[in-house]
Design a protein around this motif. Structure first.
Motif, PDB file in Angstrom:
ATOM      1  N   ARG A 176      99.662 -11.357  52.226  1.00 17.03           N
ATOM      2  CA  ARG A 176      98.687 -10.884  51.239  1.00 17.03           C
ATOM      3  C   ARG A 176      97.878 -11.999  50.592  1.00 17.03           C
ATOM      4  O   ARG A 176      96.668 -11.881  50.444  1.00 17.03           O
ATOM      5  N   TYR A 177      98.547 -13.060  50.167  1.00 24.83           N
ATOM      6  CA  TYR A 177      97.835 -14.142  49.477  1.00 24.83           C
ATOM      7  C   TYR A 177      96.797 -14.787  50.395  1.00 24.83           C
ATOM      8  O   TYR A 177      95.637 -14.946  50.038  1.00 24.83           O
ATOM      9  N   ARG A 178      97.217 -15.162  51.600  1.00 27.73           N
ATOM     10  CA  ARG A 178      96.303 -15.806  52.544  1.00 27.73           C
ATOM     11  C   ARG A 178      95.199 -14.828  52.967  1.00 27.73           C
ATOM     12  O   ARG A 178      94.048 -15.205  53.110  1.00 27.73           O
ATOM     13  N   TYR A 179      95.556 -13.562  53.138  1.00 28.99           N
ATOM     14  CA  TYR A 179      94.560 -12.533  53.474  1.00 28.99           C
ATOM     15  C   TYR A 179      93.487 -12.482  52.395  1.00 28.99           C
ATOM     16  O   TYR A 179      92.290 -12.490  52.696  1.00 28.99           O
ATOM     17  N   GLN A 180      93.925 -12.438  51.142  1.00 33.54           N
ATOM     18  CA  GLN A 180      92.972 -12.345  50.031  1.00 33.54           C
ATOM     19  C   GLN A 180      92.090 -13.590  49.958  1.00 33.54           C
ATOM     20  O   GLN A 180      90.882 -13.494  49.725  1.00 33.54           O
ATOM     21  N   ALA A 181      92.669 -14.756  50.187  1.00 30.01           N
ATOM     22  CA  ALA A 181      91.897 -16.004  50.141  1.00 30.01           C
ATOM     23  C   ALA A 181      90.823 -16.022  51.229  1.00 30.01           C
ATOM     24  O   ALA A 181      89.660 -16.370  50.964  1.00 30.01           O
ATOM     25  N   VAL A 182      91.177 -15.630  52.442  1.00 29.05           N
ATOM     26  CA  VAL A 182      90.213 -15.612  53.545  1.00 29.05           C
ATOM     27  C   VAL A 182      89.158 -14.537  53.294  1.00 29.05           C
ATOM     28  O   VAL A 182      87.965 -14.760  53.523  1.00 29.05           O
ATOM     29  N   LYS A 183      89.576 -13.393  52.801  1.00 30.48           N
ATOM     30  CA  LYS A 183      88.642 -12.303  52.512  1.00 30.48           C
ATOM     31  C   LYS A 183      87.601 -12.741  51.476  1.00 30.48           C
ATOM     32  O   LYS A 183      86.406 -12.491  51.646  1.00 30.48           O
ATOM     33  N   GLU A 212      82.236 -14.507  50.044  1.00 30.13           N
ATOM     34  CA  GLU A 212      81.427 -15.515  49.348  1.00 30.13           C
ATOM     35  C   GLU A 212      80.390 -16.147  50.271  1.00 30.13           C
ATOM     36  O   GLU A 212      79.242 -16.358  49.893  1.00 30.13           O
ATOM     37  N   LYS A 213      80.799 -16.437  51.506  1.00 27.30           N
ATOM     38  CA  LYS A 213      79.903 -17.078  52.484  1.00 27.30           C
ATOM     39  C   LYS A 213      79.050 -16.060  53.232  1.00 27.30           C
ATOM     40  O   LYS A 213      78.200 -16.450  54.025  1.00 27.30           O
ATOM     41  N   ASN A 214      79.324 -14.779  52.991  1.00 27.70           N
ATOM     42  CA  ASN A 214      78.580 -13.703  53.650  1.00 27.70           C
ATOM     43  C   ASN A 214      78.668 -13.821  55.185  1.00 27.70           C
ATOM     44  O   ASN A 214      77.675 -13.731  55.883  1.00 27.70           O
ATOM     45  N   VAL A 215      79.880 -14.040  55.639  1.00 27.51           N
ATOM     46  CA  VAL A 215      80.114 -14.200  57.085  1.00 27.51           C
ATOM     47  C   VAL A 215      80.290 -12.838  57.712  1.00 27.51           C
ATOM     48  O   VAL A 215      80.939 -11.983  57.228  1.00 27.51           O
TER      49      VAL A 215
END
Length: 147
Positions: A132-139, A144-147
């Motif tokens: 969950r933590y890593r998922y949220q960070a990547v999300k 933010e970068k609009n990828v």
């Protein structure tokens, strides 16, 4: 027969390499050299590197990150691909999301059109593995970068 480093020696050398990786370009090159030697020590050992997966994966990931910083993206991509193979051989699927995220970051620098697919694959893997933590960070990064 050459001397094989002990686990403690590998950890100490990795920490030294981490300190060098925070310095100048020349110091980053020293860090890469140290990491290559540590990984070579694992690979030339009689013990399969899969049995040292935690250390091997950490060191390969550190090296891929610094290679990316130095814009040596082909080398970073190759090491990260090798890292992914080792993760799968060791049955550590929960670490795969992090490796795919690293590949997405490398591709973001070199081939923008491929990075969104990799980021979304990483998110799917992270969600599947309940990280969950890593998922949220990547999300958040993707949004933010609009990828």
């Amino acid at each position: 027969m050459s001397y094989r480093l002990t686990h403690s020696e590998n950890i100490i050398l990795n920490r030294i390499a981490n300190l060098y990786s925070e310095g100048s370009t020349e110091e980053k090159e020293v860090a890469i050299l140290l990491w290559e030697r540590i990984l070579s020590n694992y690979e030339n050992s009689d013990l399969n590197p899969v049995y040292n997966i935690r250390d091997w994966e950490l060191i390969a990931g550190n090296m891929a990150g610094v290679l990316t910083e130095l814009e040596r993206t082909e080398e970073a991509f190759a090491w990260n691909r090798k890292r992914m193979v080792m993760i799968l051989e060791a049955g550590k699927g929960n670490e795969l999301g992090r490796a795919v995220t690293t590949m997405a970051c490398i591709k973001e620098l070199t081939c923008k059109k491929e990075s969104p697919m990799l980021f979304h694959q990483a998110l799917n893997i992270l969600k599947l593995m309940k990280m969950r933590y890593r998922y949220q960070a990547v999300k958040e990064y993707v949004e933010e970068k609009n990828v």
